[in-house]
Design a protein around this motif. Structure first.
Motif, PDB file in Angstrom:
ATOM      1  N   LYS A 141      25.795   8.603  31.018  1.00 30.24           N
ATOM      2  CA  LYS A 141      26.832   7.769  30.419  1.00 30.24           C
ATOM      3  C   LYS A 141      26.245   6.473  29.867  1.00 30.24           C
ATOM      4  CE  LYS A 141      31.151   6.814  29.441  1.00 30.24           C
ATOM      5  NZ  LYS A 141      31.814   7.518  28.302  1.00 30.24           N
ATOM      6  N   ALA A 142      25.190   5.953  30.487  1.00 33.13           N
ATOM      7  CA  ALA A 142      24.572   4.716  29.998  1.00 33.13           C
ATOM      8  C   ALA A 142      24.080   4.878  28.560  1.00 33.13           C
ATOM      9  CB  ALA A 142      23.413   4.316  30.907  1.00 33.13           C
ATOM     10  N   VAL A 143      23.525   6.046  28.257  1.00 34.37           N
ATOM     11  CA  VAL A 143      23.040   6.294  26.897  1.00 34.37           C
ATOM     12  C   VAL A 143      24.215   6.377  25.916  1.00 34.37           C
ATOM     13  CG1 VAL A 143      21.790   7.903  25.409  1.00 34.37           C
ATOM     14  CG2 VAL A 143      20.961   7.431  27.722  1.00 34.37           C
ATOM     15  N   LEU A 144      25.291   7.033  26.341  1.00 37.33           N
ATOM     16  CA  LEU A 144      26.475   7.116  25.470  1.00 37.33           C
ATOM     17  C   LEU A 144      27.094   5.734  25.253  1.00 37.33           C
ATOM     18  CD1 LEU A 144      28.285  10.373  26.604  1.00 37.33           C
ATOM     19  CD2 LEU A 144      26.380  10.075  25.021  1.00 37.33           C
ATOM     20  N   ASP A 145      27.112   4.924  26.306  1.00 35.37           N
ATOM     21  CA  ASP A 145      27.639   3.559  26.170  1.00 35.37           C
ATOM     22  C   ASP A 145      26.774   2.733  25.216  1.00 35.37           C
ATOM     23  OD1 ASP A 145      29.810   3.962  27.840  1.00 35.37           O
ATOM     24  OD2 ASP A 145      28.790   3.235  29.638  1.00 35.37           O
ATOM     25  N   ALA A 146      25.466   2.938  25.303  1.00 37.97           N
ATOM     26  CA  ALA A 146      24.566   2.243  24.385  1.00 37.97           C
ATOM     27  C   ALA A 146      24.815   2.683  22.945  1.00 37.97           C
ATOM     28  CB  ALA A 146      23.114   2.507  24.773  1.00 37.97           C
ATOM     29  N   PHE A 154      20.991   7.375  16.192  1.00 36.14           N
ATOM     30  CA  PHE A 154      19.905   7.637  17.152  1.00 36.14           C
ATOM     31  C   PHE A 154      18.770   8.466  16.536  1.00 36.14           C
ATOM     32  CE2 PHE A 154      21.766   5.474  20.475  1.00 36.14           C
ATOM     33  CZ  PHE A 154      21.207   5.732  21.718  1.00 36.14           C
ATOM     34  N   PRO A 155      19.057   9.603  15.900  1.00 34.36           N
ATOM     35  CA  PRO A 155      17.946  10.434  15.418  1.00 34.36           C
ATOM     36  C   PRO A 155      17.414   9.968  14.065  1.00 34.36           C
ATOM     37  CG  PRO A 155      20.011  11.518  14.951  1.00 34.36           C
ATOM     38  CD  PRO A 155      20.358  10.253  15.692  1.00 34.36           C
ATOM     39  N   MET A 156      16.186  10.369  13.778  1.00 41.81           N
ATOM     40  CA  MET A 156      15.656  10.167  12.429  1.00 41.81           C
ATOM     41  C   MET A 156      16.392  11.116  11.490  1.00 41.81           C
ATOM     42  SD  MET A 156      11.793  10.642  10.929  1.00 41.81           S
ATOM     43  CE  MET A 156      11.873  12.426  10.864  1.00 41.81           C
ATOM     44  N   MET A 157      16.805  10.603  10.336  1.00 37.71           N
ATOM     45  CA  MET A 157      17.509  11.424   9.357  1.00 37.71           C
ATOM     46  C   MET A 157      16.843  11.256   7.996  1.00 37.71           C
ATOM     47  SD  MET A 157      21.516  10.762  10.287  1.00 37.71           S
ATOM     48  CE  MET A 157      22.159  11.004  11.938  1.00 37.71           C
ATOM     49  N   MET A 158      16.523  12.357   7.391  1.00 38.72           N
ATOM     50  CA  MET A 158      15.920  12.330   6.053  1.00 38.72           C
ATOM     51  C   MET A 158      16.979  12.760   5.050  1.00 38.72           C
ATOM     52  SD  MET A 158      12.174  13.927   6.970  1.00 38.72           S
ATOM     53  CE  MET A 158      11.472  13.478   5.380  1.00 38.72           C
ATOM     54  N   THR A 159      17.334  11.853   4.169  1.00 37.38           N
ATOM     55  CA  THR A 159      18.390  12.121   3.194  1.00 37.38           C
ATOM     56  C   THR A 159      17.885  11.835   1.786  1.00 37.38           C
ATOM     57  OG1 THR A 159      19.341   9.894   3.015  1.00 37.38           O
ATOM     58  CG2 THR A 159      19.979  11.203   4.942  1.00 37.38           C
ATOM     59  N   ALA A 160      18.657  12.234   0.793  1.00 33.66           N
ATOM     60  CA  ALA A 160      18.289  11.984  -0.596  1.00 33.66           C
ATOM     61  C   ALA A 160      18.247  10.490  -0.888  1.00 33.66           C
ATOM     62  CB  ALA A 160      19.283  12.683  -1.524  1.00 33.66           C
ATOM     63  N   ALA A 161      19.004   9.729  -0.090  1.00 31.84           N
ATOM     64  CA  ALA A 161      19.049   8.279  -0.303  1.00 31.84           C
ATOM     65  C   ALA A 161      17.953   7.550   0.473  1.00 31.84           C
ATOM     66  CB  ALA A 161      20.418   7.743   0.118  1.00 31.84           C
ATOM     67  N   GLY A 162      17.168   8.294   1.233  1.00 31.59           N
ATOM     68  CA  GLY A 162      16.113   7.651   2.007  1.00 31.59           C
ATOM     69  C   GLY A 162      16.136   8.103   3.457  1.00 31.59           C
ATOM     70  N   THR A 163      15.177   7.620   4.228  1.00 32.51           N
ATOM     71  CA  THR A 163      15.020   8.028   5.623  1.00 32.51           C
ATOM     72  C   THR A 163      15.603   6.987   6.569  1.00 32.51           C
ATOM     73  OG1 THR A 163      13.001   9.260   5.103  1.00 32.51           O
ATOM     74  CG2 THR A 163      13.336   8.644   7.411  1.00 32.51           C
ATOM     75  N   VAL A 164      16.324   7.466   7.573  1.00 31.33           N
ATOM     76  CA  VAL A 164      16.832   6.609   8.653  1.00 31.33           C
ATOM     77  C   VAL A 164      15.886   6.781   9.836  1.00 31.33           C
ATOM     78  CG1 VAL A 164      18.725   6.230  10.286  1.00 31.33           C
ATOM     79  CG2 VAL A 164      19.221   6.833   7.901  1.00 31.33           C
ATOM     80  N   SER A 165      15.333   5.695  10.314  1.00 34.13           N
ATOM     81  CA  SER A 165      14.376   5.759  11.418  1.00 34.13           C
ATOM     82  C   SER A 165      15.072   6.059  12.738  1.00 34.13           C
ATOM     83  CB  SER A 165      13.617   4.440  11.540  1.00 34.13           C
ATOM     84  OG  SER A 165      12.873   4.177  10.366  1.00 34.13           O
ATOM     85  N   ALA A 166      14.371   6.746  13.628  1.00 28.77           N
ATOM     86  CA  ALA A 166      14.923   7.036  14.953  1.00 28.77           C
ATOM     87  C   ALA A 166      15.019   5.756  15.779  1.00 28.77           C
ATOM     88  CB  ALA A 166      14.037   8.042  15.668  1.00 28.77           C
ATOM     89  N   ALA A 167      16.051   5.669  16.598  1.00 30.50           N
ATOM     90  CA  ALA A 167      16.210   4.523  17.496  1.00 30.50           C
ATOM     91  C   ALA A 167      15.106   4.549  18.549  1.00 30.50           C
ATOM     92  CB  ALA A 167      17.571   4.576  18.172  1.00 30.50           C
ATOM     93  N   ARG A 187      17.635  13.988  23.754  1.00 24.78           N
ATOM     94  CA  ARG A 187      18.517  14.998  23.143  1.00 24.78           C
ATOM     95  C   ARG A 187      19.232  14.437  21.912  1.00 24.78           C
ATOM     96  NH1 ARG A 187      19.498  16.824  28.652  1.00 24.78           N
ATOM     97  NH2 ARG A 187      21.204  15.337  28.880  1.00 24.78           N
ATOM     98  N   LEU A 188      19.494  13.136  21.923  1.00 23.25           N
ATOM     99  CA  LEU A 188      20.161  12.505  20.783  1.00 23.25           C
ATOM    100  C   LEU A 188      19.180  12.155  19.667  1.00 23.25           C
ATOM    101  CD1 LEU A 188      22.740  10.126  22.529  1.00 23.25           C
ATOM    102  CD2 LEU A 188      23.184  12.286  21.364  1.00 23.25           C
ATOM    103  N   GLY A 189      17.902  12.416  19.906  1.00 24.81           N
ATOM    104  CA  GLY A 189      16.916  12.227  18.841  1.00 24.81           C
ATOM    105  C   GLY A 189      16.186  10.901  18.834  1.00 24.81           C
ATOM    106  N   ALA A 190      16.332  10.121  19.886  1.00 26.81           N
ATOM    107  CA  ALA A 190      15.679   8.812  19.933  1.00 26.81           C
ATOM    108  C   ALA A 190      14.197   8.946  20.263  1.00 26.81           C
ATOM    109  CB  ALA A 190      16.358   7.931  20.968  1.00 26.81           C
ATOM    110  N   GLN A 191      13.449   7.907  19.940  1.00 24.49           N
ATOM    111  CA  GLN A 191      12.049   7.789  20.344  1.00 24.49           C
ATOM    112  C   GLN A 191      12.066   7.033  21.679  1.00 24.49           C
ATOM    113  OE1 GLN A 191       9.407   6.288  17.293  1.00 24.49           O
ATOM    114  NE2 GLN A 191       8.075   5.338  18.822  1.00 24.49           N
ATOM    115  N   VAL A 192      11.672   7.680  22.767  1.00 25.30           N
ATOM    116  CA  VAL A 192      11.924   7.144  24.108  1.00 25.30           C
ATOM    117  C   VAL A 192      10.630   6.768  24.827  1.00 25.30           C
ATOM    118  CG1 VAL A 192      13.066   7.570  26.330  1.00 25.30           C
ATOM    119  CG2 VAL A 192      13.966   8.631  24.238  1.00 25.30           C
ATOM    120  N   SER A 193      10.682   5.637  25.520  1.00 25.21           N
ATOM    121  CA  SER A 193       9.601   5.217  26.413  1.00 25.21           C
ATOM    122  C   SER A 193      10.240   4.774  27.721  1.00 25.21           C
ATOM    123  CB  SER A 193       8.790   4.078  25.791  1.00 25.21           C
ATOM    124  OG  SER A 193       9.621   2.970  25.492  1.00 25.21           O
ATOM    125  N   ALA A 194       9.443   4.699  28.779  1.00 24.50           N
ATOM    126  CA  ALA A 194      10.001   4.339  30.086  1.00 24.50           C
ATOM    127  C   ALA A 194       8.925   3.750  30.973  1.00 24.50           C
ATOM    128  CB  ALA A 194      10.633   5.560  30.752  1.00 24.50           C
TER     129      ALA A 194
END
Length: 373
Positions: A141-146, A154-167, A187-194
């Motif tokens: 739930k903490a991730v969903l709240d964030a 959250f995920p990287m998205m490549m579109t015709a208008a340009g690329t959205v970087s991953a969170a 799972r939501l596509g983020a770049q994760v560290s811990a």
């Protein structure tokens, strides 16, 4: 043997300590089960479902009257259990260090308080461990709240208008909640560290596909306390960790903190200066806010903004996923009682090791060593 499942009285508590599934199982053991009317409504369980499972549904007085065992999520005040049998077992979460007066009330009332959060972290008690079951969904739930507070994808998205970087998501504290937060953010596509003070968690972090951020070359610091919990770190380690984290946190979009030390205030992990180093629009979720908070400036029950960064401090996060956390909590209680159920006496006879660990009061006295020291 009568088991009473009571409706939660604490503000904002939506969970319930029994479900139709566990009611059926208790009845199969030979117990009579009574459920307080409305107990499961906030967790999406109607009174008719309990009745169909074989429970008596009635008001508080009738449910508690003659009860041998009372089940709750947050332990009710002892004076609300008048009518229960002398020496009745009450299994619930007691917050013994923060609510000592409630524990003393149980002793005075002659009730046997069983603090489920004191369940020892041993192999045969894993299925009874409420801290693990509830923390698992808290991390999710903490991730969903964030994500709800973060105004980007959250995920990287490549579109015709340009690329959205991953969170970029950074999880601080890799217990049950932290591991689930890593998995959910991935799972939501983020770049994760811990990171964690316990060196043994490095392999767990990497197994989930996240980058481990650890202090190196500080000898003799393992961070492993009793029962798998983190313990207090040396000043040398704290200084090294602060330097490492400060450099890393400035590059993050979302930080989730989960660090708790049983019986002590939550350790401070993020300072105001570190918050100021983050980009505007970043989000921090403090899962330890009710224990004093890992984040400077976090406020229990509020979402505040400092230096353009949102700091999320929701209370009772497990209650925000009430249907599933109730199901797991109820199974923990059933697994606990059924493991020690004596068929001849039609009652649970507690194992000595587990009984000593979780029993707070007995015979009119507080008996748990953790509260007597």
């Amino acid at each position: 043997m009568k088991i009473a499942i009571v409706k939660e009285q604490a503000a904002g508590e939506r969970r319930v300590a029994g479900t139709p599934e566990t009611v059926k199982k208790f009845i199969a053991l030979g117990a009579q089960v009574a459920v307080e009317a409305g107990a499961g409504v906030a967790a999406s369980i109607g009174d008719d479902a309990y009745a169909a499972a074989g429970a008596q549904v009635a008001d508080r007085a009738a449910v508690v009257s003659g009860a041998d065992i009372v089940l709750g999520v947050q332990a009710p005040a002892a004076d609300t259990l008048a009518g229960a049998k002398p020496g009745a077992l009450v299994a619930a979460s007691f917050n013994p260090f923060g609510e000592r007066a409630r524990v003393d009330g149980y002793a005075a009332a002659g009730l046997e308080a069983l603090a489920m959060e004191f369940m020892p972290r041993i192999t045969r008690a894993q299925s009874m461990d409420i801290l693990s079951s509830q923390s698992n969904l808290s991390g999710y739930k903490a991730v969903l709240d964030a994500a709800a507070e973060y105004d980007r994808a959250f995920p990287m998205m490549m579109t015709a208008a340009g690329t959205v970087s991953a969170a970029r998501v950074f999880v601080m504290g890799v217990g049950v909640a932290g591991l689930q937060a890593i998995a959910t953010a991935r799972r939501l596509g983020a770049q994760v560290s811990a990171t964690d003070v316990r060196s043994a968690t490095k392999e767990q972090i990497e197994s989930l596909g996240a980058k481990a951020i650890f202090v190196e070359n500080v000898k003799g610091i393992e961070g492993e306390g009793s029962g798998g919990y983190a313990t207090e770190m040396s000043d040398e380690y704290k200084a090294a960790q602060a330097e490492l984290v400060s450099a890393h946190i400035a590059k993050q979009d979302i930080v989730i903190t989960t660090a708790l030390i049983p019986g002590r205030p939550a350790p401070r992990l993020i300072s105001d200066a570190q918050i100021a180093s983050m980009k505007p629009g970043s989000v921090i979720v403090d899962l330890a806010v009710e224990a004093g908070g890992n984040v400077e400036g976090a406020v229990a029950g509020e979402v505040v903004e400092k230096h353009g960064v949102k700091i999320v401090g929701h209370r009772n996060v497990p209650s925000r996923v009430a249907a599933d956390t109730s199901a797991l909590f109820s199974r923990n209680l059933y697994n606990f009682l059924s493991a020690f159920w004596d068929k001849e006496k039609n009652a649970p006879i507690l194992d000595e090791e587990i009984g000593i660990a979780i029993r707070l009061t007995q015979g009119g006295k507080v008996v748990n060593e953790r509260l007597l020291g």
